[in-house]
Design an enzyme around this catalytic site. Structure first.
Site, mmCIF file in Angstrom:
data_model
loop_
_atom_site.group_PDB
_atom_site.id
_atom_site.type_symbol
_atom_site.label_atom_id
_atom_site.label_comp_id
_atom_site.label_asym_id
_atom_site.label_seq_id
_atom_site.Cartn_x
_atom_site.Cartn_y
_atom_site.Cartn_z
ATOM 1 N N GLN A 40 0.896 -1.204 -0.029
ATOM 2 C CA GLN A 40 -0.010 0.089 -0.038
ATOM 3 C C GLN A 40 0.746 1.244 0.270
ATOM 4 O OE1 GLN A 40 -0.349 -2.758 2.301
ATOM 5 N NE2 GLN A 40 -2.292 -2.505 3.171
ATOM 6 N N ASP A 81 -6.463 2.533 11.994
ATOM 7 C CA ASP A 81 -7.747 1.774 11.530
ATOM 8 C C ASP A 81 -9.102 1.799 12.480
ATOM 9 O OD1 ASP A 81 -6.829 0.510 9.308
ATOM 10 O OD2 ASP A 81 -6.027 -1.080 10.313
ATOM 11 N N ASN A 91 -3.559 0.057 14.128
ATOM 12 C CA ASN A 91 -3.101 0.239 12.608
ATOM 13 C C ASN A 91 -2.708 -0.962 12.157
ATOM 14 O OD1 ASN A 91 -3.367 1.918 10.259
ATOM 15 N ND2 ASN A 91 -1.481 2.501 10.641
ATOM 16 N N LYS A 92 -1.972 -0.881 10.726
ATOM 17 C CA LYS A 92 -1.232 -1.946 10.288
ATOM 18 C C LYS A 92 -0.281 -2.489 11.105
ATOM 19 C CE LYS A 92 -3.792 -0.973 6.637
ATOM 20 N NZ LYS A 92 -5.029 -0.660 7.398
#
Length: 153
Positions: A40, A81, A91-92
């Site tokens: 990403q 997120d 998050n990631k």
């Protein structure tokens, strides 16, 4: 002084912060991590910077600590997120090591997220379910499997 920002993947929110800094006349360049396994950072973050004509350098995920140790990163900016009521951020998976590295190197660490990301019904980060992905995401590429045994098979 040019600000070198390590930005991780995310659509819009972090870009908005970076764009605002540029529009305020700050000299900004971005270091985007690839963000495996779907890249990403390479496909979104770097592309967005190019579209905005903001200087960007794409690095592998495991280069961040080295660049921090060399003084090449002024601040870290990540998305989220979900944010728990107490402020814990999910998050990631690569965000946690970035936070630890930023703290180790005394680099400011910021989370850019819309208010809709805050989950007031979730008390803290321990209550945020962590997404578990398929082993196939890292044991193969383009439909081909890696060495037998890498995924327990």
């Amino acid at each position: 002084m040019q600000h070198r920002i390590l930005a991780t993947a995310g659509h819009g929110t972090a870009l908005g912060v970076i764009r605002s800094a540029r529009d305020q006349g700050k000299r900004v360049s971005v270091i985007a991590s690839e963000t495996r396994p779907y890249l990403q950072g390479a496909r979104l973050t770097a592309w967005e910077m190019i579209q905005e004509k903001i200087p960007v350098t794409l690095i592998t995920d495991n280069m961040a600590g080295h660049l921090m140790s060399l003084g090449k990163v002024d601040l870290v900016l990540v998305g989220a997120d979900r944010i728990a009521a107490n402020g814990d951020v999910a998050n990631k998976i690569g965000t946690y090591p970035l936070a630890v590295l930023a703290r180790r190197h005394r680099i400011p660490f910021y989370v850019a997220a819309p208010l809709s990301t805050i989950d007031r019904k979730t008390a803290n980060g321990d209550a945020i379910p962590i997404e578990e992905r398929s082993a196939a995401e890292v044991t193969g590429y383009a439909g081909m499997r890696g060495p037998r045994g890498c995924d327990g098979g």
